[in-house]
Structures are given as structure tokens and as C-alpha cells.
Design a protein around this motif. Structure first.
Motif, short mmCIF file in Angstrom:
data_model
loop_
_atom_site.label_atom_id
_atom_site.label_comp_id
_atom_site.label_asym_id
_atom_site.label_seq_id
_atom_site.Cartn_x
_atom_site.Cartn_y
_atom_site.Cartn_z
N PRO A 1 -3.95 -0.45 -5.66
CA PRO A 1 -3.86 0.04 -4.29
C PRO A 1 -3.10 -0.95 -3.42
O PRO A 1 -3.27 -2.17 -3.54
N SER A 2 -2.25 -0.45 -2.53
CA SER A 2 -1.48 -1.33 -1.67
C SER A 2 -2.30 -1.82 -0.49
O SER A 2 -1.95 -2.80 0.15
N MET A 3 -3.40 -1.14 -0.18
CA MET A 3 -4.28 -1.55 0.91
C MET A 3 -5.71 -1.65 0.38
O MET A 3 -6.15 -0.77 -0.35
N ARG A 4 -6.40 -2.70 0.77
CA ARG A 4 -7.80 -2.79 0.37
C ARG A 4 -8.66 -1.88 1.23
O ARG A 4 -9.58 -1.26 0.74
N GLN A 5 -8.36 -1.83 2.52
CA GLN A 5 -9.09 -0.96 3.44
C GLN A 5 -8.24 0.27 3.68
O GLN A 5 -7.22 0.21 4.35
#
Length: 151
Positions: A126-130
Motif C-alpha cells: 500500500p502506498s499509504m498507511r492511513q
């Protein structure tokens, strides 16, 4: 076990027990004669897509579900984007058997280990954790360093 269903009546009972029979009823009610010339070319009826049942091993489930309108079956090793999102619309109602769900990690792997069946395939990171972007932007940490809105 769901994969060992052989009779269509037992499969319909299963759908009623899962609360999925309403979707099958919608498919039955949506069957109409096609508009245009297609009806003279052996494509007479159109209807909605129903649930997709994903299984690991066919022990009679395909035969039990082939007469239920709108319901499609697919082996977990043969998953297809056109079946999961027909017409490019995400969010098809999928019913997974326990064996198929357990097979996913062996087939595609996890973040820590690659899959055994597909050589060279790694799950995308995933490119974003959130993933909740609105929550991230409206957080106190971000709002405290952002310039005020110009008027």
C-alpha cells in the motif's frame, strides 16, 4: 460443507440461510426481453448479475448452482476481473467458501512471504498507511501546521 452441495434445493436453502435469497429474487424479477435486434440473434433475454460463489474444489457445487438464476460459480484459482467487477462496476456480492478463502494466502502470498503457486508474484504494497484521507487531512497534527484559508 458448501462445496459438497449437490442438490439445487439445498443450495437455495443455503442462500436463504445466508440472507442472500433477496438478490436471487431481484435477478428473477429483472429478466426482460432485450431491446433491439439482439433478440433475433439468440440473445433474447437480459437480466441482472447475481452473487458470485467462489470455491476451492468442485465437489458438486457447480452442478447444484447452475439452475439458480444469476448465480455464477468460479474456482479461486481462476478468478477473473470481469467476474468480480462486471461492466467495470466494483462491489459485486461474492460468497466465498472456507476452502477458497484459506487458499488465497497459498495462491497470492502475504506481505511477508510470496505465494507458492504464482512464482515471482508479490502482493502490491500500500502506498499509504492511513487510507482514510479525510481523517488524515482533518487531524490536529496536519491542521496545526497548515496555513489558514485565504479569503
Amino acid at each position: 460443507d458448501v462445496e459438497n452441495l449437490v442438490k439445487t434445493a439445498k443450495a437455495v436453502e443455503l442462500f436463504k440461510g445466508l440472507g442472500a435469497y433477496e438478490d436471487i429474487q431481484k435477478v428473477k424479477d429483472s429478466r426482460n426481453i432485450r431491446r433491439g435486434v439482439g433478440k433475433t440473434r439468440n440473445r433474447r433475454y437480459v437480466q441482472r448479475r447475481g452473487p458470485l460463489v467462489i470455491y476451492k474444489e468442485d465437489n458438486g457445487i457447480v452442478k447444484a448452482l447452475r439452475n439458480v438464476p444469476g448465480v455464477e460459480t468460479c474456482a479461486v484459482t481462476r478468478l477473473n476481473l470481469l467476474q468480480l467487477a462486471p461492466g467495470g462496476h466494483l462491489g459485486r456480492f461474492c460468497i466465498w467458501t472456507q476452502g477458497a478463502f484459506d487458499e488465497l494466502d497459498a495462491l497470492y502470498g502475504t506481505q511477508s512471504k510470496p505465494g507458492a503457486s504464482k512464482t515471482g508474484y508479490h502482493l502490491p504494497r500500500p502506498s499509504m498507511r492511513q487510507a482514510d484521507l479525510a481523517r488524515l487531512i482533518n487531524s490536529d497534527e496536519i491542521q496545526s501546521v497548515v496555513r489558514p484559508k485565504r479569503t
